[in-house]
Scaffold this motif. Structure first.
Motif, PDB file in Angstrom:
ATOM      1  N   ASN A  78      -4.806  -4.106  -6.933  1.00 33.04           N
ATOM      2  CA  ASN A  78      -3.454  -4.385  -7.398  1.00 33.04           C
ATOM      3  C   ASN A  78      -3.467  -5.115  -8.745  1.00 33.04           C
TER       4      ASN A  78
ATOM      5  N   ASP B   9      -3.751  -3.035   6.095  1.00 31.14           N
ATOM      6  CA  ASP B   9      -2.547  -2.379   5.577  1.00 31.14           C
ATOM      7  C   ASP B   9      -2.792  -0.985   5.011  1.00 31.14           C
TER       8      ASP B   9
ATOM      9  N   LYS C  19       0.825  -1.213   0.000  1.00 26.76           N
ATOM     10  CA  LYS C  19       0.000   0.000   0.000  1.00 26.76           C
ATOM     11  C   LYS C  19       0.857   1.259   0.000  1.00 26.76           C
TER      12      LYS C  19
ATOM     13  N   GLY D 278      -7.471  -8.971  -2.973  1.00 31.87           N
ATOM     14  CA  GLY D 278      -8.550  -8.733  -2.021  1.00 31.87           C
ATOM     15  C   GLY D 278      -9.584  -7.833  -2.679  1.00 31.87           C
ATOM     16  N   ASN D 279      -9.277  -6.550  -2.706  1.00 37.60           N
ATOM     17  CA  ASN D 279     -10.198  -5.564  -3.262  1.00 37.60           C
ATOM     18  C   ASN D 279     -10.020  -5.397  -4.778  1.00 37.60           C
TER      19      ASN D 279
ATOM     20  N   THR E 159       3.391  -8.706  -1.520  1.00 33.95           N
ATOM     21  CA  THR E 159       2.680  -7.517  -1.055  1.00 33.95           C
ATOM     22  C   THR E 159       2.959  -7.089   0.378  1.00 33.95           C
TER      23      THR E 159
HETATM   24  C1  LIG Z   1      -4.245  -4.878   0.358  1.00 32.01           C
HETATM   25  C2  LIG Z   1      -3.445  -6.094   0.326  1.00 32.01           C
HETATM   26  C3  LIG Z   1      -3.686  -7.110  -0.604  1.00 32.01           C
HETATM   27  C4  LIG Z   1      -4.861  -7.055  -1.563  1.00 32.01           C
HETATM   28  O1  LIG Z   1      -4.698  -6.053  -2.536  1.00 32.01           O
HETATM   29  P1  LIG Z   1      -5.945  -5.541  -3.362  1.00 32.01           P
HETATM   30  O2  LIG Z   1      -5.447  -4.417  -4.180  1.00 32.01           O
HETATM   31  O3  LIG Z   1      -6.952  -5.084  -2.328  1.00 32.01           O
HETATM   32  O4  LIG Z   1      -6.461  -6.681  -4.155  1.00 32.01           O
HETATM   33  C5  LIG Z   1      -2.839  -8.202  -0.626  1.00 32.01           C
HETATM   34  N1  LIG Z   1      -1.802  -8.301   0.236  1.00 32.01           N
HETATM   35  C6  LIG Z   1      -1.541  -7.350   1.139  1.00 32.01           C
HETATM   36  C7  LIG Z   1      -0.399  -7.542   2.067  1.00 32.01           C
HETATM   37  C8  LIG Z   1      -2.329  -6.205   1.215  1.00 32.01           C
HETATM   38  O5  LIG Z   1      -2.046  -5.259   2.115  1.00 32.01           O
END
Ligand SMILES: *Cc1c(COP(=O)(O)O)cnc(C)c1O
Length: 495
Positions: free
Chosen positions: A272, A146, A113, A268-269, A425
């Protein structure tokens, strides 16, 4: 350069400049801003390979943020990607067990992030100046762990801004929580809600859509914006590192100019991986976009069946930043596969909010052919951490492990030998207990800070500053609230 404007995925006909879209965050009709066209890279990959991160980031972002001057954008980039990152490369690649790990966690809060949230406050304050905004910007953020800390670190003590972060009180890792509740800065507020991430995100979106509340705050001199990946100012900076990864592989002679790569993203969202989709559509030679989910595999099921269905049990996992059942940014992909038909996109989003599900047509499903969906359960995630460590000595965090597992599964299933870049990530230091327990369950007997020291020895890496900082930091935020109290909490903070 061709001007790029932004409009809503749901049909609101207003066309905004990039700086206004960043200030607003979300469109008035509840849709997300999308560029009216996706620009093509205007430098060759070879030329980009000669640039450093900052230079390359400018070349990518100038194509999207066309109303920022060169000077404005370069200043924002210089302020964002500086010594807050613990490596000059900003996003180094590490090869392990046949894949390239793109380490996106070298920023101030040790999760990816930071790649966007180090920049967003600068883009936003520059946008406020450019557009003569005379109000204080209030950033409302829902976090699965995060985003919250990265946004707090980015906006703390930035003049003309305040930031409120809502996180699921029982849904983040101990280190994630400690990072947030120790945040300094008079303009910051951190609130644990009694609910999960989806509750927090839905609550924040509802407040954004509350015209009466906005009018009331406008009178008091405040305007809301968002630091979540629904803000296009979050997505655009994320496109850069895919181009960067490709050009580093090119420069090191690991791939030939124009050779395709696959990209695998723990999701997740859907922000990325959507950034990787944009990079591909700008002309970056990417073949497959591998979307990796944890046990909350709503996206995997969607890619399989064409039905998105959030009506299911919510699982709290060891990769909490992916514990999401409503992937907001999928709306932007839906808009594209519907042939940029905003009315159709709006219809599906109405179904999602009323029934919790929708099904796309076969013709729309055809638009998903660049994607491959996979998932890893808790056991598979944990075993992947242990396997990568035992085979190479490289330690990955739980989120990266989900992607790593799905990547191996994809390779085994398809026989595809295309080089893969895995988005790494988060630093393993952010999820130390889960990571160390995966390597050896005996570690569970130790305290969090003992584990951090053990991880440093085991992985032969330095303990990140972000971790040192919270060892002794006092807790400054203790507010908790129910889901239906979020608005009152904000009112109290802005008194
Ligand atoms: C936010 C996050 C994700 C998911 O990313 P999205 O853009 O929400 O799909 C994956 N891994 C980590 C460590 C994150 O902080």
């Amino acid at each position: 350069m061709k001007e790029v404007t932004y409009s809503s995925t749901r049909g609101d006909s207003a066309r905004l400049t990039a700086s206004m879209a960043i200030l607003k965050g979300l469109a008035a009709d509840g849709g997300l801003f999308v560029p009216d066209s996706i620009p093509a890279l205007d430098k060759s990959l070879k030329e980009l390979a000669e640039m450093d991160y900052q230079g390359l980031a400018y070349e990518v972002m100038k194509l999207f943020l066309t109303d920022y001057t060169e000077d404005e954008l370069k200043k924002c980039i210089a302020a964002a990607y500086d010594s807050k990152f613990d490596t000059e490369e900003i996003a180094p690649l590490s090869e392990s067990c046949g894949s390239y790990y793109l380490e996106l966690y070298h920023g101030a809060t040790i999760a990816f992030k930071d790649m966007a949230l180090s920049l967003l406050p600068h883009l936003m304050t520059t946008a406020a100046k450019k557009n003569g905004l005379d109000k204080e910007i209030v950033i409302l953020t829902a976090t699965s762990g995060d985003t919250g800390k990265a946004a707090l670190a980015g906006f703390a003590d930035v003049p003309g801004t305040r930031i409120v972060v809502f996180y699921p009180k029982s849904g983040v890792s101990p280190i994630q929580e400690k990072q947030m509740v120790t945040q300094r800065g008079a303009n910051t507020m951190v609130v644990g809600i009694h609910g999960n991430f989806d509750d927090a995100q839905t609550g924040v979106k509802k407040i954004f859509g509350d015209a009466g509340f906005a009018a009331e705050l406008d009178k008091k001199g405040f305007v809301f914006s968002s630091a979540n990946s629904i803000n296009i100012g979050r997505l655009v900076p994320q496109i850069c590192y895919y181009v960067y990864a490709y050009t580093r592989l090119l420069k090191e002679g690991r791939i030939a100019d124009g050779e395709e790569i696959n990209v695998c993203v723990p999701t997740g969202n859907f922000g990325n991986i959507l950034a990787a989709f944009y990079a591909k559509n700008m002309g970056l030679p990417v073949k497959k976009l591998i979307c990796a989910s944890n046990t909350n595999k709503v996206l995997f099921d969607f890619f399989e069946s064409g039905t998105y269905d959030r009506n299911r049990e919510f699982h709290v996992t060891t990769s909490p930043s992916m514990d999401i059942l409503i992937s907001s940014n999928l709306e932007r992909l839906i808009y594209y596969i519907a042939g940029c038909d905003a009315d159709r996109c709006a219809e599906l989003m109405r179904e999602l909010s009323s029934d919790g599900k929708y099904t796309i047509k076969d013709s729309e499903k055809a638009g998903l052919s660049d994607f491959y969906g996979g998932y890893a359960d808790e056991k598979e995630t944990s075993e992947q951490i242990a396997r990568i460590y035992s085979e190479s000595g490289y330690v990955i965090d739980t989120h990266t492990a989900v992607a790593s597992y799905v990547c191996d599964q994809y390779k085994a299933k398809t026989g595809d030998k295309t080089p893969v870049v895995i988005a790494s990530t988060a630093s393993p230091y952010k999820f130390t207990r889960s990571v160390m327990n995966s390597i050896d369950p005996e570690y569970d007997k130790k305290t969090d800070f003992e584990l951090i020291d053990d991880l440093a020895k085991l992985s032969n890496t330095a303990i990140p500053q972000a971790i040192e900082d919270i060892r002794t930091a006092p807790v400054l935020h203790k507010t908790e609230c129910d889901i239906d109290e979020m608005k009152q909490v904000i009112e109290g903070f802005l008194k």
